[in-house]
Motif scaffolding. Sequence first.
Motif, PDB file in Angstrom:
ATOM      1  N   ALA A   8      13.894   0.873  -6.054  1.00 54.91           N
ATOM      2  CA  ALA A   8      12.470   0.722  -5.742  1.00 54.91           C
ATOM      3  C   ALA A   8      12.189   0.558  -4.254  1.00 54.91           C
ATOM      4  O   ALA A   8      11.044   0.736  -3.833  1.00 54.91           O
ATOM      5  CB  ALA A   8      11.901  -0.487  -6.497  1.00 54.91           C
ATOM      6  N   VAL A   9      13.201   0.217  -3.441  1.00 56.90           N
ATOM      7  CA  VAL A   9      12.940  -0.020  -2.022  1.00 56.90           C
ATOM      8  C   VAL A   9      12.727   1.303  -1.296  1.00 56.90           C
ATOM      9  O   VAL A   9      13.172   2.360  -1.755  1.00 56.90           O
ATOM     10  CB  VAL A   9      14.083  -0.821  -1.345  1.00 56.90           C
ATOM     11  CG1 VAL A   9      14.228  -2.197  -1.969  1.00 56.90           C
ATOM     12  CG2 VAL A   9      15.390  -0.047  -1.401  1.00 56.90           C
ATOM     13  N   PRO A  10      12.050   1.270  -0.143  1.00 56.88           N
ATOM     14  CA  PRO A  10      11.783   2.509   0.606  1.00 56.88           C
ATOM     15  C   PRO A  10      13.015   3.061   1.295  1.00 56.88           C
ATOM     16  O   PRO A  10      14.093   2.454   1.290  1.00 56.88           O
ATOM     17  CB  PRO A  10      10.725   2.071   1.633  1.00 56.88           C
ATOM     18  CG  PRO A  10      10.920   0.604   1.786  1.00 56.88           C
ATOM     19  CD  PRO A  10      11.378   0.101   0.452  1.00 56.88           C
ATOM     20  N   SER A  11      12.824   4.224   1.911  1.00 52.21           N
ATOM     21  CA  SER A  11      13.893   4.858   2.676  1.00 52.21           C
ATOM     22  C   SER A  11      14.104   4.112   3.983  1.00 52.21           C
ATOM     23  O   SER A  11      13.238   3.363   4.446  1.00 52.21           O
ATOM     24  CB  SER A  11      13.536   6.321   2.947  1.00 52.21           C
ATOM     25  OG  SER A  11      14.545   6.970   3.692  1.00 52.21           O
ATOM     26  N   LEU A  30       4.562   2.688   2.415  1.00 49.12           N
ATOM     27  CA  LEU A  30       4.287   2.768   0.981  1.00 49.12           C
ATOM     28  C   LEU A  30       5.086   1.724   0.201  1.00 49.12           C
ATOM     29  O   LEU A  30       4.627   1.201  -0.815  1.00 49.12           O
ATOM     30  CB  LEU A  30       4.615   4.170   0.461  1.00 49.12           C
ATOM     31  CG  LEU A  30       3.739   5.318   0.977  1.00 49.12           C
ATOM     32  CD1 LEU A  30       4.248   6.654   0.429  1.00 49.12           C
ATOM     33  CD2 LEU A  30       2.280   5.113   0.577  1.00 49.12           C
ATOM     34  N   GLY A  31       6.299   1.421   0.693  1.00 47.21           N
ATOM     35  CA  GLY A  31       7.148   0.463  -0.007  1.00 47.21           C
ATOM     36  C   GLY A  31       6.558  -0.928  -0.102  1.00 47.21           C
ATOM     37  O   GLY A  31       6.878  -1.683  -1.030  1.00 47.21           O
ATOM     38  N   ILE A  32       5.695  -1.281   0.838  1.00 54.85           N
ATOM     39  CA  ILE A  32       5.060  -2.604   0.798  1.00 54.85           C
ATOM     40  C   ILE A  32       4.274  -2.774  -0.494  1.00 54.85           C
ATOM     41  O   ILE A  32       4.171  -3.880  -1.046  1.00 54.85           O
ATOM     42  CB  ILE A  32       4.157  -2.793   2.031  1.00 54.85           C
ATOM     43  CG1 ILE A  32       5.026  -2.846   3.299  1.00 54.85           C
ATOM     44  CG2 ILE A  32       3.316  -4.056   1.911  1.00 54.85           C
ATOM     45  CD1 ILE A  32       4.234  -2.876   4.583  1.00 54.85           C
ATOM     46  N   PHE A  33       3.733  -1.674  -1.014  1.00 50.87           N
ATOM     47  CA  PHE A  33       2.953  -1.736  -2.250  1.00 50.87           C
ATOM     48  C   PHE A  33       3.743  -1.226  -3.463  1.00 50.87           C
ATOM     49  O   PHE A  33       3.695  -1.820  -4.538  1.00 50.87           O
ATOM     50  CB  PHE A  33       1.664  -0.913  -2.092  1.00 50.87           C
ATOM     51  CG  PHE A  33       0.831  -1.350  -0.924  1.00 50.87           C
ATOM     52  CD1 PHE A  33       0.024  -2.483  -1.011  1.00 50.87           C
ATOM     53  CD2 PHE A  33       0.873  -0.670   0.283  1.00 50.87           C
ATOM     54  CE1 PHE A  33      -0.734  -2.906   0.067  1.00 50.87           C
ATOM     55  CE2 PHE A  33       0.119  -1.074   1.373  1.00 50.87           C
ATOM     56  CZ  PHE A  33      -0.677  -2.207   1.266  1.00 50.87           C
ATOM     57  N   GLU A  37       0.875 -11.787  -6.502  1.00 43.08           N
ATOM     58  CA  GLU A  37       1.424 -12.694  -5.493  1.00 43.08           C
ATOM     59  C   GLU A  37       2.457 -11.977  -4.630  1.00 43.08           C
ATOM     60  O   GLU A  37       2.522 -12.181  -3.414  1.00 43.08           O
ATOM     61  CB  GLU A  37       2.062 -13.900  -6.185  1.00 43.08           C
ATOM     62  CG  GLU A  37       2.686 -14.909  -5.244  1.00 43.08           C
ATOM     63  CD  GLU A  37       3.384 -16.034  -5.983  1.00 43.08           C
ATOM     64  OE1 GLU A  37       4.166 -16.760  -5.349  1.00 43.08           O
ATOM     65  OE2 GLU A  37       3.146 -16.179  -7.204  1.00 43.08           O
ATOM     66  N   ALA A  38       3.271 -11.109  -5.257  1.00 45.08           N
ATOM     67  CA  ALA A  38       4.312 -10.395  -4.522  1.00 45.08           C
ATOM     68  C   ALA A  38       3.706  -9.445  -3.498  1.00 45.08           C
ATOM     69  O   ALA A  38       4.150  -9.383  -2.346  1.00 45.08           O
ATOM     70  CB  ALA A  38       5.195  -9.619  -5.496  1.00 45.08           C
ATOM     71  N   SER A  92       2.322  -8.038   2.072  1.00 41.63           N
ATOM     72  CA  SER A  92       1.285  -7.610   3.011  1.00 41.63           C
ATOM     73  C   SER A  92       1.229  -8.541   4.216  1.00 41.63           C
ATOM     74  O   SER A  92       1.111  -8.094   5.363  1.00 41.63           O
ATOM     75  CB  SER A  92      -0.079  -7.574   2.316  1.00 41.63           C
ATOM     76  OG  SER A  92      -0.092  -6.623   1.270  1.00 41.63           O
ATOM     77  N   LEU A  93       1.325  -9.853   3.976  1.00 37.02           N
ATOM     78  CA  LEU A  93       1.228 -10.822   5.060  1.00 37.02           C
ATOM     79  C   LEU A  93       2.459 -10.808   5.960  1.00 37.02           C
ATOM     80  O   LEU A  93       2.348 -10.912   7.184  1.00 37.02           O
ATOM     81  CB  LEU A  93       1.021 -12.231   4.496  1.00 37.02           C
ATOM     82  CG  LEU A  93      -0.349 -12.517   3.869  1.00 37.02           C
ATOM     83  CD1 LEU A  93      -0.370 -13.907   3.247  1.00 37.02           C
ATOM     84  CD2 LEU A  93      -1.459 -12.385   4.918  1.00 37.02           C
ATOM     85  N   LEU A  94       3.648 -10.681   5.363  1.00 35.51           N
ATOM     86  CA  LEU A  94       4.865 -10.810   6.143  1.00 35.51           C
ATOM     87  C   LEU A  94       5.495  -9.479   6.531  1.00 35.51           C
ATOM     88  O   LEU A  94       6.428  -9.453   7.329  1.00 35.51           O
ATOM     89  CB  LEU A  94       5.884 -11.658   5.381  1.00 35.51           C
ATOM     90  CG  LEU A  94       5.646 -13.167   5.465  1.00 35.51           C
ATOM     91  CD1 LEU A  94       6.568 -13.921   4.530  1.00 35.51           C
ATOM     92  CD2 LEU A  94       5.818 -13.675   6.885  1.00 35.51           C
TER      93      LEU A  94
END
Length: 329
Positions: free
Chosen positions: A113-116, A145-148, A169-170, A175-177
């Motif tokens: 699930a993590v981005p490239s 995109l991975g942030i979402f 919450e995730a 988004s904040l960090l």
Amino acid sequence: MSLRLVKRLSRDWFLLGMVCAVGLALLFPDFGKAGGAMHADVVTHVGIFAVFFLHGVGMPLAQLKAGALQWRLHVLVQSFTFLVFPALWFAFNLVAGAWVPADVSLGFLFLCAVPSTISSSVAMTGAARGNVAGAIFDASLSSLLGIFFTPLLVGLLAHTTGQSLPLGEAILKLSLLLLLPLVLGQLARPFVGAAFARYRKYTNGVDRVFILVLVYASFCDSFSSGLFSRHGGATLAMVIGGAALLLATVLTLSTLAARRWRFSTEDEIAAVFCGSKKTLASGVPMARLLFGAHPALGLIVLPLMFYHQLQLVVCSVLAERYASRPSGS
């Protein structure tokens, strides 16, 4: 494996650093665990913010614009990153999920699930004489995109491993960090971008040191809970074998897809390297934010750690093969 590749690996202090971070966690787990003297929660949050601020400063906007119009390449890369990888995990979980420990399965889900990754994808695309502008755009877009998508995919599919994730919450945490420091880094780029480029070797070192701190803290929680004493060599072999099988499958599928779409060799190189890679630099911070002080955090990030090293070795060999092709082909 070429002599050049062996020498490159022998100089990879980051690989040695990861081994040392895990070893220190084994020897001194109480110092870095949640609630320990290191104050891991504070240190990791500061480290994560700093890592993504540096990513934002180093993100070249002009080169992103140069690669933005190559939509077929972008569709292929992002589809592999956020659709094909999770689909492969889902198929594997249906077939073999009953024999795989739930935490290992969750680790492979997180890996898928993590981005490239940005730096090595772009570097290897350049070394292979591929489409560097397209690689910069796709690797950077994947990180955004991975942030979402990463928490969304993990939240939707984690229940199949018997675990769950508070999705709203995730995404807020990420988004904040992650997103906020990326934006601040881009805003600061006109003022500090030149200095950043001049001292990139040192700023990359700071980035990697923070990642090693996060790896240490993650394994401290797992060792202090006795997690690895309950999993023997068979689990480790399972993780290594699964990471190797996943990498071989995705490299094959991405190459076939690029050729089916009749990409140029330069676009094929960018598609294969960006579409098959997964980021450790963003993945470990994401794992800390998504899973917190989960006692199995060390086991959850283990597939990503092995996949990261395998992709560097295998893609280095592929880059050399691509680079050796005749000019103009």
